[in-house]
Design an enzyme around this catalytic site. Structure first.
Site, mmCIF file in Angstrom:
data_model
loop_
_atom_site.group_PDB
_atom_site.id
_atom_site.type_symbol
_atom_site.label_atom_id
_atom_site.label_comp_id
_atom_site.label_asym_id
_atom_site.label_seq_id
_atom_site.Cartn_x
_atom_site.Cartn_y
_atom_site.Cartn_z
ATOM 1 C CE LYS A 1 -4.420 -1.557 1.760
ATOM 2 N NZ LYS A 1 -5.422 -1.453 2.816
ATOM 3 C CE LYS B 1 -13.154 -2.824 -0.058
ATOM 4 N NZ LYS B 1 -13.068 -2.530 1.369
ATOM 5 C CE LYS C 1 -5.887 -8.051 -2.298
ATOM 6 N NZ LYS C 1 -5.517 -7.568 -0.978
#
Ligand code: TYM
Length: 345
Positions: A114, A210, A207
């Protein structure tokens, strides 16, 4: 000591709840209700570890709560609430920030993903994120945590924190009346079903997420039937027909993913799906997957939208759930403060 069995899990309100969240987590939340007492949390404090537009955040919090209920979680029999209404989460997280070691945090792969290349510019909250997650779980002394595969490392850290706290404060824990020196349980991850890691529809090695810029990479819970159909039609496949046995899916990530999604939606297994569709073309299988996905997800999405617009109802559920959660969490914090050596009532 035998801890009381209790389920806790959380979902971030960061927009676009997708099929990965649904099959990897929410479907299992629903199933666990019949066996355990469950607490399901909209983790809004986790969401702000990266920038959230306040008006959007508010909407997303209500949307996740609505999704829980639309999927079949009973907010009366169990607890549905949002994290920021129970300040004990942040309070325990601070204690855990002082228990967890920098070395442990540095190993967290999700932070690395992230934060990306611009690590220096990531928020301190993003770095401490797993410590707040441990607090979410342990402030209820929860024993079971349904999650997708990607949260496994955070659960391991939660166990490390619980163990270190129990060891560091062993004497005080015993003095506080916990005879065997165990205050926090070793919470177990519950990672089950054929869709613990749902992959992107555009790239079977990534994956479903969002934050993927392509909306075609995921099926959102709020998608209508036409959108679901379009996305499945466009989903990446390979030129071979489907294999008849599960081992034939090895090295074929897109086929593996679609078969896993079908199995999860149908409540069956990849082997059963292949016994029906193995040897056939993707187009036939995709047609069946579209029908199944629309049939299973359509009503959930429609109910979620209906509930999201009923702000009074959703806010009432969250306020009621938060009050009940807080009663439990404050009891844990009362002990924690005593164990750590804080002065107070
Ligand atoms: P979050 O909000 O990213 O995702 C919510 C749940 O969905 C699962 N999930 C997936 N499962 C299968 N395939 C995928 N592609 C996929 N993407 C997401 C996640 O594993 C998760 O179970 N840190 C957590 C939220 C959290 C939490 C907690 C969870 C905060 N505190 C305490 C459990 C207990 C997260 O970011 O999930």
């Amino acid at each position: 000591m035998a801890f009381k069995e209790l389920v806790f899990s959380g979902v971030q309100p960061t927009g676009n709840l997708h099929l990965g969240n649904y099959l990897g987590a929410i479907v299992n939340f629903v199933k666990l209700q019949s066996r355990y007492e469950c607490i399901y949390c909209v983790v809004d404090m986790h969401a702000i570890t990266v920038w959230q537009e306040p008006a959007e955040l508010r909407k997303s919090i209500r949307e996740v709560a609505a999704a829980f209920i639309a999927a079949g979680i009973d907010p009366k029999a169990h607890i549905v609430f949002n994290q920021s209404q129970v300040p004990e989460h942040a309070e325990l997280a601070w204690v855990f920030n002082c228990v967890a070691r920098l070395g442990w945090m540095n190993r967290m792969t999700q932070f690395k993903e992230k934060a990306g290349k611009d690590r220096e510019n990531a928020s301190l909250g993003l770095y401490a994120y797993p410590s707040l997650m441990a607090a979410d779980i342990l402030v209820y002394r929860a024993t079971h945590v349904p999650i997708g595969e990607d949260q496994k490392q955070h659960l391991e850290l939660t166990r490390d924190i619980a163990q270190k706290f129990n060891n560091d404060f062993k004497a005080q824990i015993e003095t506080a009346g916990f005879a065997d020196g165990l205050f926090f349980p070793m919470a177990e991850p519950v990672i089950t079903g054929p869709a613990t890691r749902v992959m992107s529809l555009r790239d079977g090695t990534k994956k479903m997420s969002k934050s993927d810029p392509s909306d075609y990479s995921r099926i959102n819970l709020a998608d209508d039937a036409d959108t679901i159909a379009q996305k499945i039609k466009k989903a990446k496949t390979d030129p071979e027909p489907l294999p008849s046995e599960e081992k034939g899916l090895e090295g074929r990530p897109e086929a593996d993913n679609l078969v896993g999604i079908y199995a999860a939606l149908a409540g069956s297994t990849p082997a059963q799906v292949l016994s029906e569709y193995g040897g056939g073309q993707f187009s036939t299988f995709k047609g069946a997957l579209i029908d199944l996905a629309v049939d299973k997800l359509g009503p959930v999405g429609a109910e979620m939208k209906r509930l999201t617009s009923d702000v009074t109802y959703i806010d009432g559920i969250l306020a009621d759930g938060s009050a009940r959660a807080r009663a439990l969490a404050s009891e844990t914090m009362r002990h924690v403060k005593q164990i750590v050596g804080f002065v107070g009532p």
